[in-house]
Design an enzyme around this catalytic site. Structure first.
Site, PDB file in Angstrom:
ATOM      1  N   LYS A  72       0.802  -1.227   0.000  1.00  0.00           N
ATOM      2  CA  LYS A  72       0.000   0.000   0.000  1.00  0.00           C
ATOM      3  C   LYS A  72       0.837   1.280   0.000  1.00  0.00           C
ATOM      4  CE  LYS A  72      -4.289  -1.609   2.106  1.00  0.00           C
ATOM      5  NZ  LYS A  72      -5.332  -1.299   3.083  1.00  0.00           N
ATOM      6  N   ASP A 108     -10.208   3.179   1.927  1.00  0.00           N
ATOM      7  CA  ASP A 108     -10.382   2.529   3.236  1.00  0.00           C
ATOM      8  C   ASP A 108     -11.095   3.453   4.224  1.00  0.00           C
ATOM      9  OD1 ASP A 108      -9.204   0.058   2.661  1.00  0.00           O
ATOM     10  OD2 ASP A 108      -7.198   0.831   3.073  1.00  0.00           O
TER      11      ASP A 108
END
Ligand code: ATR
Length: 283
Positions: A72, A108
């Site tokens: 990420k 997210d």
């Protein structure tokens, strides 16, 4: 259809490990439900293959991919553009391929907040929020929570310096302060919402508790980012004390829903996506 090249949509998720990811089952169900031709595959990519994989995404005309642990952060420098969300959070979980330009986003945090609002707390404005943890997962959700105009956000972390650093970094976004976890009782006295972002209580360590449940008053909403198990020990204790509880499955579904919407321009069928994930968990 892919708005860019009219071919079936090519989608996927990269990570290491990746075998247990629920993203393929969730997105495949969403594509089918929306009658969008395409496929979504799990791609096991080790760190030394990340750069080559990103080239493949560009050249083989993937419309988009999700990015999970451990890529990420490291994927950011390989992209052409970063959304404000990804840049400030410092992590990308969704890549959108706009005709060869790869754009990194982070869904997210917004996925979590949409889930929290739909499932537990319709209004976050003016709420006093306590966040347990100050790691990567906390960054995404705190960034998104700050946009909801809460009264204040208190960060409780085992390593206080990490929480203090985060509170300083984002002091422009909201009233954010840090406290060491020994001062949890003080932080919880006036909390409306308590959110666990640590991995404490996650499968297989089901007995873990990130907070002493005796500190809860029973009027808080208690939320846990963990979705395996669906109800952590923290949530079970909180529910038994009368608290409203919110598990992590919704965050997973809505981070995927936002990604699906970026790629397709079509509203994500969240109910179908949630049921597909639940069915694959055998619950
Ligand atoms: P993630 O991306 O999942 O957030 P991370 O960046 O490693 O992973 O952060 C993990 C968070 O969980 C941190 O806030 C960590 O606390 P420290 O900053 O003190 O390390 C917290 N955490 C992990 N295990 C913990 C434990 N056993 N007790 C308390 N906090 C824990």
């Amino acid at each position: 259809m892919n708005p860019i090249n009219k071919h079936p949509l090519k989608l996927g998720v990269i990570g290491d490990p990746i075998a247990h990811s629920k993203s393929p089952v969730m997105h495949t169900a969403a594509l089918r439900e929306c009658s969008i031709p395409g496929s979504y595959s799990a791609l096991h990519i080790q760190p030394d293959r990340l750069e080559a994989m990103i080239r493949t995404v560009r050249e083989e005309e993937y419309r988009g991919i999700n990015v999970t642990i451990p890529h990420k952060e490291s994927v950011m420098e390989l992209l052409d553009e970063l959304g404000e969300d990804a840049r400030r959070i410092g992590a990308v979980n969704t890549i959108v391929n706009e005709g060869g330009r790869l754009i990194g986003r982070n869904t997210d945090g917004i996925g979590y907040v949409r889930s929290l609002k739909e499932e537990a707390a319709a209004e976050l404005e003016g709420r006093r929020i306590v966040v347990l943890g100050a790691g990567g997962a906390a960054r995404g959700i705190i960034y998104a929570l700050a946009a909801e105009a809460p009264d204040r956000i208190l960060l409780l972390n085992r390593t206080p310096e990490r929480a203090e650093k985060l509170a300083r970094e984002w002091s422009d976004l909201a009233d954010i302060a840090a406290l060491p976890s020994e001062r949890a009782a003080e932080a919880l006295k006036t909390a409306d919402i308590v959110i666990n972002t640590t991995s404490v209580g996650m499968h297989p360590h089901l007995e873990g508790l990130p907070l002493d449940p005796a500190l809860l008053r029973g009027s808080e909403i208690v939320s846990d980012l963990i979705y395996n198990p669906l109800e952590t020990r923290l949530l079970r204790s909180a529910r038994q004390q009368g608290c409203r509880t919110h598990g992590g499955l919704g965050m997973f579904v809505y981070q995927g829903a936002y990604a699906f919407e970026y790629w397709t321009g079509v509203q994500a069928p969240v109910g179908v996506m949630r049921r597909a994930v639940l069915a694959s968990m055998n619950v």
